[in-house]
Design a protein around this motif. Structure first.
Motif, PDB file in Angstrom:
ATOM      1  N   ALA A  35       0.848  -1.184   0.000  1.00 18.07           N
ATOM      2  CA  ALA A  35       0.000   0.000   0.000  1.00 18.07           C
ATOM      3  C   ALA A  35       0.891   1.244   0.000  1.00 18.07           C
ATOM      4  O   ALA A  35       1.942   1.262   0.638  1.00 18.07           O
ATOM      5  N   LYS A  37       0.914   5.779  -0.130  1.00 20.28           N
ATOM      6  CA  LYS A  37       0.207   7.052  -0.067  1.00 20.28           C
ATOM      7  C   LYS A  37       1.133   8.131  -0.610  1.00 20.28           C
ATOM      8  O   LYS A  37       2.235   8.339  -0.103  1.00 20.28           O
ATOM      9  N   TYR A  54      -4.053   7.380  -2.688  1.00 16.98           N
ATOM     10  CA  TYR A  54      -4.020   6.210  -1.822  1.00 16.98           C
ATOM     11  C   TYR A  54      -4.075   4.964  -2.705  1.00 16.98           C
ATOM     12  O   TYR A  54      -5.062   4.745  -3.407  1.00 16.98           O
ATOM     13  N   PRO A  56      -3.893   0.886  -2.704  1.00 10.82           N
ATOM     14  CA  PRO A  56      -3.933  -0.292  -1.830  1.00 10.82           C
ATOM     15  C   PRO A  56      -2.938  -1.365  -2.245  1.00 10.82           C
ATOM     16  O   PRO A  56      -2.467  -1.392  -3.388  1.00 10.82           O
ATOM     17  N   GLU A  87      -8.598   6.858   4.110  1.00 14.04           N
ATOM     18  CA  GLU A  87      -7.809   5.839   4.810  1.00 14.04           C
ATOM     19  C   GLU A  87      -8.614   4.550   4.971  1.00 14.04           C
ATOM     20  O   GLU A  87      -8.077   3.442   4.818  1.00 14.04           O
ATOM     21  N   TYR A  88      -9.910   4.690   5.253  1.00 17.05           N
ATOM     22  CA  TYR A  88     -10.752   3.504   5.407  1.00 17.05           C
ATOM     23  C   TYR A  88     -10.874   2.752   4.078  1.00 17.05           C
ATOM     24  O   TYR A  88     -10.766   1.522   4.035  1.00 17.05           O
ATOM     25  N   SER A  91      -7.843   0.772   3.371  1.00 14.89           N
ATOM     26  CA  SER A  91      -7.784  -0.466   4.157  1.00 14.89           C
ATOM     27  C   SER A  91      -8.687  -1.553   3.585  1.00 14.89           C
ATOM     28  O   SER A  91      -8.499  -2.736   3.862  1.00 14.89           O
ATOM     29  N   GLN A  92      -9.660  -1.136   2.771  1.00 16.42           N
ATOM     30  CA  GLN A  92     -10.597  -2.080   2.166  1.00 16.42           C
ATOM     31  C   GLN A  92     -10.222  -2.430   0.720  1.00 16.42           C
ATOM     32  O   GLN A  92     -11.019  -3.009  -0.015  1.00 16.42           O
TER      33      GLN A  92
END
Length: 292
Positions: A35, A37, A54, A56, A87-88, A91-92
């Protein structure tokens, strides 16, 4: 045995072996992606043309990639406002471009200029698809409040390749008299005029300015799957706006989902339970309509 045949067979087996190793090597590279950023990436010439990217882990050109637009009545706000959602989503397993864009004003920056900024973002993402191992087109788009409005207008009027839209608490119809009366009472006509470029003073009973018609997403609905998320206690954008968009989508036979968050105001994710409702619905929708 014919030694020529043995040589050809050996070369063939070696070629297959090398080919297989290359495929396995490619898979290993893909699976080992971490991941990432990337912050404050410039996508245009204006000082506010910056975004955070972002990316992943284990992404591919089929991974959903969301263009995320902050709110702020078209004249304020910052990409950091959407940082928690971004950010969520990361994470997914969802890629995000979380961006700033030009503020509207009364002179030279109205909705067309804001949409140009979003278009520059889309083109930048496309041009870096190979480098990042992400999709080249078929981006998704989302926003809250005025960001939702910009998202809808971009997808409905400028880029039909957008795969899906998620709009949260956005104004969608400035031809609705009840809504305009509310906007006037809340002293928000000034920012509406900055966005739309309207030069006409509007009062109840007057004809609807053409600039308001041309900047109402509900008038331009197309076949892009659209999710609407709205709080039933929204004190800034009346929930009636959500129902207006739902009616327009239904009339065109568009795939849509309306999520009403009970007790939520305009800051729809203020309470932890409401935030979870919003975030969960966004992820489910993007994994259904933003991939492949």
């Amino acid at each position: 045995m014919n030694y020529c045949k043995i040589a050809v067979l050996s070369i063939g087996l070696l070629t297959v072996s090398c080919s297989t190793q290359n495929v396995e090597s490619a898979k290993t590279v893909s699976l080992s992606q971490k991941a990432e950023k990337l912050t404050d990436i410039k996508y245009g010439s204006h000082e506010r043309n910056v975004m955070d990217i972002y990316l992943p882990a284990d992404r591919s050109p089929k991974t959903a990639f969301l263009i995320n637009i902050h709110g702020g009545a078209w004249v304020q706000g910052d990409k950091k406002d959407n940082g928690k959602l971004s950010e969520y989503l990361l994470s997914q397993g969802i890629a995000v471009a979380n961006l700033d864009y030009r503020y509207a004003n009364l002179t030279d920056t109205h909705l067309p200029e804001l949409l140009d900024d979003i278009d520059h973002v889309s083109k930048y993402l496309s041009s870096h698809a190979r480098e990042w191992n992400t999709r080249k087109n078929g981006f998704s788009i989302s926003g809250g409040s005025s960001g939702a409005h910009v998202s809808l207008m971009y997808a409905y009027t400028k880029n039909p390749q957008i795969k899906t839209i998620i709009e949260m608490c956005g104004p969608v119809d400035f031809t609705d008299v009840q809504t305009l009366q509310y906007v006037k009472a809340a002293n928000l006509l000034d920012v509406l005029n900055k966005m739309s470029g309207n030069k006409v003073v509007w009062n109840p009973g007057d004809a609807i300015p053409e600039a308001y018609v041309k900047t109402s997403p509900a008038k331009f609905v197309n076949q892009i799957p659209t999710m609407i998320i709205h709080g039933d206690q929204d004190e800034v954008v009346p929930i009636q706006q959500a129902y207006i968009l739902e009616k327009a989508l239904k009339a065109k036979g568009v795939q849509y989902k309306l999520v009403i968050v009970p007790g939520a105001g305009h800051l729809i994710t203020k309470l932890p339970e409401n935030e979870q409702t919003v975030f969960t619905n966004v992820v489910e929708w993007l994994k259904k309509y933003g991939t492949n």
